[in-house]
Design a protein around this motif. Structure first.
Motif, PDB file in Angstrom:
ATOM      1  N   ILE A   1       0.731  -1.307   0.056  1.00 54.92           N
ATOM      2  CA  ILE A   1       0.005  -0.103   0.000  1.00 54.92           C
ATOM      3  C   ILE A   1       0.766   1.347   0.020  1.00 54.92           C
ATOM      4  O   ILE A   1       0.570   2.296  -0.887  1.00 54.92           O
ATOM      5  CB  ILE A   1      -1.009  -0.033   1.332  1.00 54.92           C
ATOM      6  CG1 ILE A   1      -2.236  -1.086   0.917  1.00 54.92           C
ATOM      7  CG2 ILE A   1      -1.531   1.180   1.255  1.00 54.92           C
ATOM      8  CD1 ILE A   1      -2.972  -1.301   2.251  1.00 54.92           C
ATOM      9  N   VAL A   2       1.705   1.367   0.850  1.00 54.39           N
ATOM     10  CA  VAL A   2       2.603   2.620   1.030  1.00 54.39           C
ATOM     11  C   VAL A   2       3.266   2.793  -0.408  1.00 54.39           C
ATOM     12  O   VAL A   2       3.402   3.929  -0.808  1.00 54.39           O
ATOM     13  CB  VAL A   2       3.662   2.379   2.221  1.00 54.39           C
ATOM     14  CG1 VAL A   2       4.580   3.724   2.248  1.00 54.39           C
ATOM     15  CG2 VAL A   2       2.555   2.331   3.364  1.00 54.39           C
ATOM     16  N   PRO A   3       4.420   1.857  -0.936  1.00 52.51           N
ATOM     17  CA  PRO A   3       4.721   1.961  -2.144  1.00 52.51           C
ATOM     18  C   PRO A   3       3.777   2.561  -3.355  1.00 52.51           C
ATOM     19  O   PRO A   3       4.134   3.337  -4.273  1.00 52.51           O
ATOM     20  CB  PRO A   3       5.616   0.778  -2.609  1.00 52.51           C
ATOM     21  CG  PRO A   3       5.804   0.222  -1.123  1.00 52.51           C
ATOM     22  CD  PRO A   3       4.269   0.427  -0.357  1.00 52.51           C
ATOM     23  N   SER A   4       2.662   1.970  -3.205  1.00 52.55           N
ATOM     24  CA  SER A   4       1.480   2.307  -4.247  1.00 52.55           C
ATOM     25  C   SER A   4       1.199   3.610  -4.067  1.00 52.55           C
ATOM     26  O   SER A   4       1.020   4.309  -5.063  1.00 52.55           O
ATOM     27  CB  SER A   4       0.422   1.212  -4.277  1.00 52.55           C
ATOM     28  OG  SER A   4       0.973  -0.083  -4.402  1.00 52.55           O
ATOM     29  N   ILE A   5       0.959   4.061  -2.859  1.00 51.12           N
ATOM     30  CA  ILE A   5       0.633   5.548  -3.004  1.00 51.12           C
ATOM     31  C   ILE A   5       1.604   6.433  -3.204  1.00 51.12           C
ATOM     32  O   ILE A   5       1.413   7.329  -3.687  1.00 51.12           O
ATOM     33  CB  ILE A   5       0.257   5.865  -1.322  1.00 51.12           C
ATOM     34  CG1 ILE A   5      -1.125   5.011  -0.860  1.00 51.12           C
ATOM     35  CG2 ILE A   5       0.105   7.079  -0.908  1.00 51.12           C
ATOM     36  CD1 ILE A   5      -1.460   5.048   0.468  1.00 51.12           C
ATOM     37  N   MET A   6       2.972   6.001  -2.883  1.00 52.65           N
ATOM     38  CA  MET A   6       4.087   6.942  -3.260  1.00 52.65           C
ATOM     39  C   MET A   6       4.108   6.933  -4.862  1.00 52.65           C
ATOM     40  O   MET A   6       4.592   7.901  -5.633  1.00 52.65           O
ATOM     41  CB  MET A   6       5.306   6.307  -2.636  1.00 52.65           C
ATOM     42  CG  MET A   6       5.166   6.547  -1.153  1.00 52.65           C
ATOM     43  SD  MET A   6       6.740   5.724  -0.392  1.00 52.65           S
ATOM     44  CE  MET A   6       8.021   6.820  -0.695  1.00 52.65           C
ATOM     45  N   ILE A   7       3.939   5.868  -5.561  1.00 46.92           N
ATOM     46  CA  ILE A   7       3.925   5.592  -7.046  1.00 46.92           C
ATOM     47  C   ILE A   7       2.839   6.588  -7.383  1.00 46.92           C
ATOM     48  O   ILE A   7       3.091   7.265  -8.671  1.00 46.92           O
ATOM     49  CB  ILE A   7       3.940   4.213  -7.415  1.00 46.92           C
ATOM     50  CG1 ILE A   7       5.052   3.710  -7.122  1.00 46.92           C
ATOM     51  CG2 ILE A   7       3.532   4.086  -8.832  1.00 46.92           C
ATOM     52  CD1 ILE A   7       5.034   2.179  -7.483  1.00 46.92           C
ATOM     53  N   ALA A   8       1.726   6.564  -6.937  1.00 46.73           N
ATOM     54  CA  ALA A   8       0.658   7.477  -7.510  1.00 46.73           C
ATOM     55  C   ALA A   8       1.116   8.961  -7.317  1.00 46.73           C
ATOM     56  O   ALA A   8       0.577   9.907  -8.288  1.00 46.73           O
ATOM     57  CB  ALA A   8      -0.726   7.199  -6.656  1.00 46.73           C
TER      58      ALA A   8
ATOM     59  N   ALA B   1      12.165   2.155  -8.618  1.00 50.46           N
ATOM     60  CA  ALA B   1      12.776   1.589  -7.412  1.00 50.46           C
ATOM     61  C   ALA B   1      11.702   1.135  -6.453  1.00 50.46           C
ATOM     62  O   ALA B   1      11.844   0.128  -5.837  1.00 50.46           O
ATOM     63  CB  ALA B   1      13.795   2.785  -6.682  1.00 50.46           C
ATOM     64  N   LEU B   2      10.608   1.634  -6.354  1.00 54.76           N
ATOM     65  CA  LEU B   2       9.578   1.483  -5.629  1.00 54.76           C
ATOM     66  C   LEU B   2       8.866   0.136  -6.335  1.00 54.76           C
ATOM     67  O   LEU B   2       8.448  -0.673  -5.394  1.00 54.76           O
ATOM     68  CB  LEU B   2       8.354   2.421  -5.465  1.00 54.76           C
ATOM     69  CG  LEU B   2       8.873   3.852  -4.833  1.00 54.76           C
ATOM     70  CD1 LEU B   2       7.845   5.035  -5.058  1.00 54.76           C
ATOM     71  CD2 LEU B   2       9.093   3.467  -3.353  1.00 54.76           C
ATOM     72  N   VAL B   3       8.788   0.123  -7.264  1.00 54.95           N
ATOM     73  CA  VAL B   3       8.451  -0.982  -8.105  1.00 54.95           C
ATOM     74  C   VAL B   3       9.311  -2.409  -7.825  1.00 54.95           C
ATOM     75  O   VAL B   3       8.777  -3.503  -7.321  1.00 54.95           O
ATOM     76  CB  VAL B   3       8.107  -1.093  -9.501  1.00 54.95           C
ATOM     77  CG1 VAL B   3       7.957  -2.440 -10.211  1.00 54.95           C
ATOM     78  CG2 VAL B   3       6.902  -0.232  -9.752  1.00 54.95           C
TER      79      VAL B   3
END
Length: 142
Positions: free
Chosen positions: A7-14, A130-132
């Motif tokens: 969830i946290v990386p997905s929010i950061m990617i958004a 990097a997040l992915v």
């Protein structure tokens, strides 16, 4: 608990994607204005804003007014203009005839605009990659 690492990386990617969209929109807006007609504008006001806590950032703002070729008076504000432009100075303004409020007083510098936009997009793209990669590595190991 593992869902937290998705969830946290997905929010950061958004947020990164929203930043990319904003950077591209701004570059396209400035480029469109540079392709449009010019007018003589006057700097009405110059001011600064500050933001940040321990690391303060100061942004210079200018408020300009000009008259379009069809006689409309337009006023707009622009960030990060040259510090040499003071209140009362006359300057050239580039604008889009359909949307003169999207004008700019920045002199055309397409190479500089492309380089700045490209560097920002590469940085944000690398951060998103990097997040992915983090999410993939997490899913492979746990």
């Amino acid at each position: 608990m593992e869902v937290f690492f998705y969830i946290v990386p997905s929010i950061m990617i958004a947020m990164v994607l929203a930043g990319i969209a904003a950077i591209v929109r701004k570059a396209l807006r400035i480029n469109q204005a540079w392709n449009g007609p010019t007018a003589e504008g006057r700097c009405l006001r110059m001011f600064t804003t500050t933001s940040g806590g321990s690391s303060v950032t100061t942004t210079l703002h200018h408020v300009y007014e000009f008259t379009t070729h069809d006689g409309r008076a337009v006023r707009f504000e622009e960030e990060n203009g040259p510090a040499t432009v003071l209140e009362g100075d006359i300057t050239t303004v580039w604008y889009v005839p359909d949307r003169p409020e999207r004008a700019t007083a920045q002199a055309p510098a397409r190479g500089r605009l492309m380089a700045g936009t490209g560097c920002a997009l590469m940085f944000l793209g690398a951060f998103a990659a990097a997040l992915v990669a983090f999410m993939v590595q997490f899913s492979l190991h746990f």
